[in-house]
Scaffold this motif. Structure first.
Motif, mmCIF file in Angstrom:
data_model
loop_
_atom_site.group_PDB
_atom_site.id
_atom_site.type_symbol
_atom_site.label_atom_id
_atom_site.label_comp_id
_atom_site.label_asym_id
_atom_site.label_seq_id
_atom_site.Cartn_x
_atom_site.Cartn_y
_atom_site.Cartn_z
ATOM 1 N N VAL A 1 -7.230 -5.712 2.060
ATOM 2 C CA VAL A 1 -6.036 -5.026 1.562
ATOM 3 C C VAL A 1 -6.426 -3.827 0.703
ATOM 4 O O VAL A 1 -5.809 -2.758 0.797
ATOM 5 C CB VAL A 1 -5.133 -5.999 0.777
ATOM 6 N N LEU A 2 -7.450 -3.978 -0.135
ATOM 7 C CA LEU A 2 -7.905 -2.825 -0.925
ATOM 8 C C LEU A 2 -8.324 -1.685 -0.003
ATOM 9 O O LEU A 2 -7.992 -0.512 -0.255
ATOM 10 C CB LEU A 2 -9.055 -3.223 -1.840
ATOM 11 N N ASP A 3 -9.044 -2.000 1.074
ATOM 12 C CA ASP A 3 -9.437 -0.952 2.015
ATOM 13 C C ASP A 3 -8.218 -0.269 2.625
ATOM 14 O O ASP A 3 -8.195 0.959 2.792
ATOM 15 C CB ASP A 3 -10.321 -1.538 3.123
ATOM 16 N N GLU A 4 -7.188 -1.058 2.941
ATOM 17 C CA GLU A 4 -5.981 -0.442 3.498
ATOM 18 C C GLU A 4 -5.272 0.406 2.452
ATOM 19 O O GLU A 4 -4.750 1.487 2.774
ATOM 20 C CB GLU A 4 -5.027 -1.499 4.065
ATOM 21 N N ARG B 1 -4.989 7.964 0.949
ATOM 22 C CA ARG B 1 -5.514 9.226 1.481
ATOM 23 C C ARG B 1 -4.536 9.841 2.477
ATOM 24 O O ARG B 1 -4.339 11.062 2.501
ATOM 25 C CB ARG B 1 -6.870 8.995 2.160
ATOM 26 N N ALA B 2 -3.903 8.979 3.283
ATOM 27 C CA ALA B 2 -2.953 9.501 4.260
ATOM 28 C C ALA B 2 -1.697 10.056 3.589
ATOM 29 O O ALA B 2 -1.262 11.177 3.874
ATOM 30 C CB ALA B 2 -2.581 8.395 5.251
ATOM 31 N N PRO C 1 0.800 -1.227 0.000
ATOM 32 C CA PRO C 1 0.000 0.000 0.000
ATOM 33 C C PRO C 1 0.833 1.277 0.000
ATOM 34 O O PRO C 1 0.529 2.228 -0.753
ATOM 35 C CB PRO C 1 -0.833 -0.125 1.283
ATOM 36 N N PHE C 2 1.864 1.331 0.811
ATOM 37 C CA PHE C 2 2.667 2.551 0.901
ATOM 38 C C PHE C 2 3.380 2.838 -0.410
ATOM 39 O O PHE C 2 3.362 3.965 -0.914
ATOM 40 C CB PHE C 2 3.680 2.425 2.042
ATOM 41 N N GLN C 3 4.005 1.820 -0.989
ATOM 42 C CA GLN C 3 4.735 2.027 -2.241
ATOM 43 C C GLN C 3 3.791 2.384 -3.388
ATOM 44 O O GLN C 3 4.140 3.194 -4.258
ATOM 45 C CB GLN C 3 5.553 0.778 -2.587
ATOM 46 N N LEU C 4 2.603 1.800 -3.416
ATOM 47 C CA LEU C 4 1.648 2.141 -4.463
ATOM 48 C C LEU C 4 1.186 3.586 -4.320
ATOM 49 O O LEU C 4 1.113 4.328 -5.314
ATOM 50 C CB LEU C 4 0.442 1.195 -4.404
ATOM 51 N N ALA C 5 0.895 4.003 -3.103
ATOM 52 C CA ALA C 5 0.498 5.396 -2.881
ATOM 53 C C ALA C 5 1.604 6.356 -3.302
ATOM 54 O O ALA C 5 1.338 7.405 -3.923
ATOM 55 C CB ALA C 5 0.151 5.597 -1.400
ATOM 56 N N ARG C 6 2.847 6.002 -2.971
ATOM 57 C CA ARG C 6 3.986 6.840 -3.357
ATOM 58 C C ARG C 6 4.118 6.926 -4.871
ATOM 59 O O ARG C 6 4.344 8.002 -5.433
ATOM 60 C CB ARG C 6 5.271 6.249 -2.768
ATOM 61 N N ALA C 7 4.006 5.795 -5.551
ATOM 62 C CA ALA C 7 4.161 5.785 -7.011
ATOM 63 C C ALA C 7 3.085 6.614 -7.688
ATOM 64 O O ALA C 7 3.376 7.414 -8.588
ATOM 65 C CB ALA C 7 4.132 4.340 -7.519
ATOM 66 N N LEU C 8 1.845 6.442 -7.277
ATOM 67 C CA LEU C 8 0.747 7.208 -7.885
ATOM 68 C C LEU C 8 0.892 8.699 -7.593
ATOM 69 O O LEU C 8 0.670 9.540 -8.472
ATOM 70 C CB LEU C 8 -0.592 6.692 -7.374
ATOM 71 N N LEU D 1 -0.821 -3.928 7.363
ATOM 72 C CA LEU D 1 0.371 -4.054 6.525
ATOM 73 C C LEU D 1 1.275 -2.833 6.604
ATOM 74 O O LEU D 1 2.471 -2.930 6.336
ATOM 75 C CB LEU D 1 -0.051 -4.253 5.059
ATOM 76 N N THR D 2 0.709 -1.705 6.944
ATOM 77 C CA THR D 2 1.420 -0.426 6.831
ATOM 78 C C THR D 2 1.414 0.298 8.166
ATOM 79 O O THR D 2 0.357 0.460 8.777
ATOM 80 C CB THR D 2 0.730 0.470 5.777
ATOM 81 N N LYS D 3 2.591 0.746 8.569
ATOM 82 C CA LYS D 3 2.693 1.499 9.815
ATOM 83 C C LYS D 3 3.600 2.707 9.562
ATOM 84 O O LYS D 3 4.794 2.560 9.290
ATOM 85 C CB LYS D 3 3.247 0.617 10.936
#
Length: 309
Positions: free
Chosen positions: A143-146, A152-153, A98-105, A166-168
């Protein structure tokens, strides 16, 4: 006002990705297409261990063999264009951290000047989940919800805080930020996915497989939104999987968007009457090369506009 039209980028095995993606993206923008799209298939099991969409015995199409990675493909398109929106339809979100996907987008949106549209889904391939190693297939909805929470964060103000399975993220500056809030579109049909769309999504992303069916589905989405008290409008973008043939397809079994340019445009006009915001065309692996893809894309676009789409 004319319906917005988009085009899927060349990701399949017959293309030279580094050369053909920027070339097609640039040409599509010049033709008038307002968006460029990619989808995700992470691998092609051989021999097959699971049928297409999990249906026993249904083979995976050859177009899924050796498909280019979607965000790399969009990055190549971003560098060659200035206006077209850059969309995923869809990214299988639980295959990504999740974190890496958010960063990439977020980085791609910042680099492109605010043009990313994030279509996110859960997928269906057990082999892809096993290879990705992020979480089991059975946890795909969680996982999709996370992923939605983390996006958003991470896209929001610093310092970023998040505590999930998965993400902290204790407290951190995470940059670059998107140029504007990235719209998240969800392909929702089940009761649970429709609830997620109404509560958390910015838009709906169906596959167009018949004008009457699409109209009924869209009405159902809007009815549920009204029932749940949603006041924000939902964007609507439909994928159109073309089955192009040079000659007209005259069989009684002709499916929507199967046939020549005239038949495709006739179907497109009928679907445009449903009133969604945007429709984008995917020629699959029918074109022999980038030159043919550009020619077909130009011909469909010209004929669609002439037909009032």
């Amino acid at each position: 006002m004319a319906t917005r039209l988009g085009l899927s980028l060349p990701q399949t095995h017959q293309y030279d990705i580094g050369r053909d993606v920027p070339d097609v993206a640039r040409a599509a923008e010049e033709i008038g297409y307002e968006s460029l799209w990619v989808f995700e298939r992470a691998l092609f099991p051989e021999p097959a261990t699971q049928g297409l969409y999990g249906m026993p015995g249904v083979p995976w199409p050859p177009a899924y063999r050796g498909l280019a990675e979607p965000l790399v493909t969009l990055t190549l398109a971003a560098s060659a264009t200035r206006r077209a929106r850059l969309g995923t339809s869809v990214l299988v979100a639980p295959l990504h951290g999740p974190f890496q996907l958010a960063r990439a987008l977020g980085t791609l949106d910042a680099a492109s000047g605010g043009r990313v549209v994030a279509g996110l889904g859960t997928g269906w391939s057990l082999d892809e989940y096993a290879a990705a190693g992020v979480a089991p297939f059975e946890e795909r909805g969680q996982v999709l919800d996370e992923v939605l929470d983390v996006c958003r964060a991470v896209w929001g103000p610093d310092p970023v805080h998040y505590e999930g399975r998965l993400t902290k993220i204790a407290s951190a500056v995470v940059a670059p930020k998107p140029a504007r809030p990235i719209p998240v579109l969800l392909p929702a049909f089940s009761k649970k996915s429709l609830s997620r769309l109404i509560e958390r999504g910015d838009g709906w992303m169906p596959v167009a497989m018949g004008a009457e069916q699409l109209a009924a589905q869209w009405q159902g989405v809007r009815d549920l939104a009204a029932e749940r008290g949603r006041t924000e409008p939902l964007e609507s973008v439909a994928r159109i999987n073309l089955r192009y043939t040079a000659k007209s397809y005259d069989g009684a079994d002709r499916a929507p968007f199967q046939g020549n340019i005239d038949q495709i445009v006739t179907d497109l006009a009928a679907h445009a009457e449903v009133g969604l915001d945007e429709y984008f065309l995917d020629f699959g692996d029918a074109p022999r090369d980038a030159g043919e893809l550009k020619d077909l894309a130009a011909e469909v676009y010209s004929a669609a506009r002439a037909a009032g789409v």
